[in-house]
Scaffold this motif. Structure first.
Motif, PDB file in Angstrom:
ATOM      1  N   GLY A  31      30.235  36.417  36.396  1.00  0.00           N
ATOM      2  CA  GLY A  31      28.867  36.010  36.079  1.00  0.00           C
ATOM      3  C   GLY A  31      28.763  34.571  35.599  1.00  0.00           C
ATOM      4  N   ALA A  32      29.872  34.010  35.142  1.00  0.00           N
ATOM      5  CA  ALA A  32      29.857  32.615  34.676  1.00  0.00           C
ATOM      6  C   ALA A  32      29.845  31.638  35.849  1.00  0.00           C
ATOM      7  N   ARG A  33      30.157  32.137  37.043  1.00  0.00           N
ATOM      8  CA  ARG A  33      30.231  31.297  38.256  1.00  0.00           C
ATOM      9  C   ARG A  33      31.121  30.082  38.053  1.00  0.00           C
ATOM     10  N   LEU A  34      32.280  30.329  37.471  1.00  0.00           N
ATOM     11  CA  LEU A  34      33.262  29.259  37.261  1.00  0.00           C
ATOM     12  C   LEU A  34      34.608  29.714  37.804  1.00  0.00           C
ATOM     13  N   ASP A  35      35.406  28.746  38.234  1.00  0.00           N
ATOM     14  CA  ASP A  35      36.797  29.075  38.549  1.00  0.00           C
ATOM     15  C   ASP A  35      37.480  29.484  37.252  1.00  0.00           C
ATOM     16  N   VAL A  36      38.304  30.518  37.305  1.00  0.00           N
ATOM     17  CA  VAL A  36      38.988  30.964  36.100  1.00  0.00           C
ATOM     18  C   VAL A  36      40.498  30.915  36.321  1.00  0.00           C
ATOM     19  N   HIS A  37      41.184  30.272  35.404  1.00  0.00           N
ATOM     20  CA  HIS A  37      42.650  30.210  35.449  1.00  0.00           C
ATOM     21  C   HIS A  37      43.183  31.115  34.344  1.00  0.00           C
ATOM     22  N   TYR A  38      43.888  32.158  34.767  1.00  0.00           N
ATOM     23  CA  TYR A  38      44.355  33.161  33.808  1.00  0.00           C
ATOM     24  C   TYR A  38      45.833  32.990  33.475  1.00  0.00           C
ATOM     25  N   VAL A  39      46.196  33.378  32.271  1.00  0.00           N
ATOM     26  CA  VAL A  39      47.598  33.688  31.956  1.00  0.00           C
ATOM     27  C   VAL A  39      47.590  35.100  31.333  1.00  0.00           C
ATOM     28  N   PRO A  40      48.676  35.863  31.513  1.00  0.00           N
ATOM     29  CA  PRO A  40      48.652  37.240  31.012  1.00  0.00           C
ATOM     30  C   PRO A  40      48.955  37.339  29.525  1.00  0.00           C
ATOM     31  N   GLY A  41      48.368  38.365  28.898  1.00  0.00           N
ATOM     32  CA  GLY A  41      48.783  38.764  27.563  1.00  0.00           C
ATOM     33  C   GLY A  41      49.689  39.977  27.709  1.00  0.00           C
ATOM     34  N   GLU A  42      50.287  40.430  26.620  1.00  0.00           N
ATOM     35  CA  GLU A  42      51.208  41.572  26.719  1.00  0.00           C
ATOM     36  C   GLU A  42      50.482  42.843  27.165  1.00  0.00           C
ATOM     37  N   HIS A  43      49.166  42.909  26.950  1.00  0.00           N
ATOM     38  CA  HIS A  43      48.407  44.085  27.375  1.00  0.00           C
ATOM     39  C   HIS A  43      48.143  44.107  28.882  1.00  0.00           C
ATOM     40  N   ASP A  44      48.358  42.974  29.551  1.00  0.00           N
ATOM     41  CA  ASP A  44      48.041  42.881  30.975  1.00  0.00           C
ATOM     42  C   ASP A  44      49.219  43.227  31.882  1.00  0.00           C
ATOM     43  N   ILE A  45      50.370  43.499  31.283  1.00  0.00           N
ATOM     44  CA  ILE A  45      51.552  43.745  32.124  1.00  0.00           C
ATOM     45  C   ILE A  45      52.235  45.059  31.748  1.00  0.00           C
ATOM     46  N   VAL A  46      51.438  46.040  31.292  1.00  0.00           N
ATOM     47  CA  VAL A  46      52.010  47.340  30.946  1.00  0.00           C
ATOM     48  C   VAL A  46      51.734  48.388  32.036  1.00  0.00           C
ATOM     49  N   ASP A  47      51.359  47.930  33.227  1.00  0.00           N
ATOM     50  CA  ASP A  47      51.253  48.857  34.363  1.00  0.00           C
ATOM     51  C   ASP A  47      52.665  49.289  34.762  1.00  0.00           C
ATOM     52  N   GLU A  48      52.733  50.257  35.684  1.00  0.00           N
ATOM     53  CA  GLU A  48      54.050  50.754  36.091  1.00  0.00           C
ATOM     54  C   GLU A  48      54.929  49.652  36.675  1.00  0.00           C
ATOM     55  N   GLY A  49      54.306  48.733  37.377  1.00  0.00           N
ATOM     56  CA  GLY A  49      55.056  47.626  37.984  1.00  0.00           C
ATOM     57  C   GLY A  49      55.353  46.502  37.011  1.00  0.00           C
ATOM     58  N   ARG A  50      55.068  46.731  35.740  1.00  0.00           N
ATOM     59  CA  ARG A  50      55.301  45.742  34.675  1.00  0.00           C
ATOM     60  C   ARG A  50      54.803  44.339  35.055  1.00  0.00           C
ATOM     61  N   GLY A  51      53.531  44.294  35.367  1.00  0.00           N
ATOM     62  CA  GLY A  51      52.911  42.993  35.642  1.00  0.00           C
ATOM     63  C   GLY A  51      52.626  42.748  37.111  1.00  0.00           C
ATOM     64  N   ALA A  52      53.033  43.688  37.983  1.00  0.00           N
ATOM     65  CA  ALA A  52      52.815  43.508  39.430  1.00  0.00           C
ATOM     66  C   ALA A  52      51.322  43.427  39.745  1.00  0.00           C
ATOM     67  N   ASP A  53      50.530  44.277  39.100  1.00  0.00           N
ATOM     68  CA  ASP A  53      49.095  44.291  39.367  1.00  0.00           C
ATOM     69  C   ASP A  53      48.459  42.980  38.903  1.00  0.00           C
ATOM     70  N   TYR A  54      48.863  42.514  37.724  1.00  0.00           N
ATOM     71  CA  TYR A  54      48.357  41.234  37.227  1.00  0.00           C
ATOM     72  C   TYR A  54      48.630  40.122  38.236  1.00  0.00           C
ATOM     73  N   LEU A  55      49.881  40.069  38.716  1.00  0.00           N
ATOM     74  CA  LEU A  55      50.263  38.994  39.645  1.00  0.00           C
ATOM     75  C   LEU A  55      49.445  39.051  40.930  1.00  0.00           C
ATOM     76  N   ASN A  56      49.198  40.271  41.428  1.00  0.00           N
ATOM     77  CA  ASN A  56      48.387  40.425  42.636  1.00  0.00           C
ATOM     78  C   ASN A  56      46.975  39.914  42.431  1.00  0.00           C
ATOM     79  N   ARG A  57      46.406  40.279  41.294  1.00  0.00           N
ATOM     80  CA  ARG A  57      45.008  39.945  41.053  1.00  0.00           C
ATOM     81  C   ARG A  57      44.797  38.493  40.644  1.00  0.00           C
ATOM     82  N   PHE A  58      45.655  38.006  39.733  1.00  0.00           N
ATOM     83  CA  PHE A  58      45.378  36.717  39.095  1.00  0.00           C
ATOM     84  C   PHE A  58      46.426  35.646  39.395  1.00  0.00           C
ATOM     85  N   GLY A  59      47.655  36.078  39.640  1.00  0.00           N
ATOM     86  CA  GLY A  59      48.728  35.106  39.837  1.00  0.00           C
ATOM     87  C   GLY A  59      48.719  34.490  41.218  1.00  0.00           C
ATOM     88  N   ARG A  60      48.413  35.330  42.207  1.00  0.00           N
ATOM     89  CA  ARG A  60      48.542  34.883  43.594  1.00  0.00           C
ATOM     90  C   ARG A  60      47.661  33.673  43.879  1.00  0.00           C
TER      91      ARG A  60
END
Lengths: 315, 109
Positions: free
Chosen positions: A117-146
């Protein structure tokens, strides 16, 4: 020899003066950048035409349901709504991690939907809560890292109008008894990334956990941050932006300014003032006064780079 | 009307029941996670014991052994994690999200 050193120092200082947003200038004008909980986003309008500003949001913790804030999506929405009211549009946004509470797909989905909704480019870095999926951060990397062409666990760099931005990951592969950690591979990458950069290039480094030790008993620091600080020592202007501790802290050390942003979800206690760093429950009507975002204005000219924290509501 | 066989079964069950319940009790031990610490921080158990970690904090935690062999998912508030320690030894562990949180399980034969 001593004379050589001082002439280098003078030259370096002059180089830095080209960029007035330098830490050198900051220490000359008395150090700590202005921070206020009650200043509105409108401060960005003072931005000179030649500079730009960007926005930092942090610790949105979408999925958190406890008493300290049963609806963090609503407070994130409030933060994003403020962006629309800013007199000058930020060039982009950085998110310093803990986007989600438990790395669940629906938490990331909800966060992304609101942040868009902010209509801005967003540059993310993960917090420890963002990499507790089964792939230990795989989902984060797919969504935000790529889209950042991130390396390793999600680190990357980019440039904007002559400022070099570096997003680091200090929440992966943590070691027993330690605090945040960057690891040898990331530090080797950073060494390479900074090589050849002019000392007058302003640096903005962002990561989730503070890159200086705020409070070791609560793990509020990064074990190998000293290696990063050694790498950036030759630069005239270094701004380090972090989250994780859900409160504003700042420190100036030479040309390096450290700053942590508020959370958009819930506050945490000041170091050592509670039995643990767990979420702090404040009265409902006070909550938006202790949540907020940070706007950073970079100017070419002779004024210091400004870091302004804004609460979601005047305290 | 009770037959001899039924009586024998009842007797056997009556004898076995306390043994079974005792066995279940002896085989479980709990580590509480609260205020960003493991309580007790050192736990002594016998081989075969199921250790149950229970998160009482408003923030998720996890259980990761330093050898990396045990790695729980992130435990949200009130979530539990069970692990059976079959082999005697000393198991040091920490929270994968907040590594300053440390604990130890000592498993006796």
């Amino acid at each position: 020899m001593a004379q050589d050193n001082s002439s280098i120092d003078r030259r370096r200082t002059l180089e830095c003066m080209v960029w007035a947003g330098s830490g050198v200038l900051w220490t000359l004008v008395g150090g700590v950048p202005q921070t206020s909980a009650v200043l509105g986003m409108g401060t960005a309008r003072a931005q000179a035409a030649m500079g730009f500003s960007f926005l930092q949001i942090s610790d949105s913790h979408i999925g958190f349901k406890q008493a300290a804030n049963p609806n963090p999506l609503a407070t994130l929405q409030d933060a994003i709504s403020q962006v629309g009211g800013m007199a000058t549009k930020p060039a982009f946004m950085i998110h310093t991690g803990d986007i989600s509470h438990l790395s669940k797909p629906e938490e990331f989905d909800d966060a992304e939907k609101v942040i868009a909704g902010a209509r801005l480019d967003v540059h993310y870095v993960p917090g420890e809560h963002d990499i507790v999926d089964e792939g230990r951060g795989a989902d984060y990397l797919n969504r935000f890292g790529r889209k950042q062409k991130a390396q390793g666990t999600g680190w990357y760099a980019f440039d904007h109008e002559g400022v070099h931005f570096v997003g680091l990951v200090n929440v992966a592969d943590l070691k027993a008894g330690g605090m945040g950690s960057l690891g040898a591979a990331q530090i080797a990458w950073l060494t390479e990334d900074l090589k050849g950069k002019s000392a007058s290039t302003p640096l903005v480094i962002f990561a989730h956990i503070p890159l200086w030790t705020v409070y070791a008993d609560w793990g509020w620091g990064t074990d190998d941050a000293a290696q990063v600080l050694a790498l950036v020592k030759r630069f005239g202007s270094v701004t380090v932006l972090n989250g994780h501790i859900h409160q504003i802290m700042q420190k100036v050390e030479g040309a390096v300014t450290f700053h942590t942003a508020r959370s958009t979800a819930f506050p945490q206690p000041a170091p050592g003032t509670a039995p643990s760093p767990g979420p702090l429950k404040v009265a409902d009507e006070r909550l938006r006064g202790v949540l907020g975002t940070t706007s950073i204005t970079v100017r070419r000219g002779n004024e210091p780079l400004a870091i302004i924290d804004s609460a979601l509501m005047k305290a | 009307m009770t037959t001899a066989l039924d009586r024998r079964r009842l007797c056997a069950a009556a004898l076995l029941l306390p043994l079974l319940t005792q066995r279940v009790r002896a085989d479980e031990a709990t580590v509480k996670i609260e205020n960003f610490s493991f309580t007790p921080d050192t736990l002594n158990v016998k081989a075969g014991t199921v250790v149950i970690w229970s998160n009482d904090d408003d923030i998720p935690h996890s259980v990761v052994t330093t050898d990396g062999k045990v790695h729980s998912r992130a435990l949200d508030t009130t979530d539990t994690f069970r692990f059976t320690f079959a082999t005697p030894g000393t198991y040091d562990y920490f929270c994968g999200l907040h590594p300053h949180m440390k604990g130890r399980i000592i498993v006796a034969p």
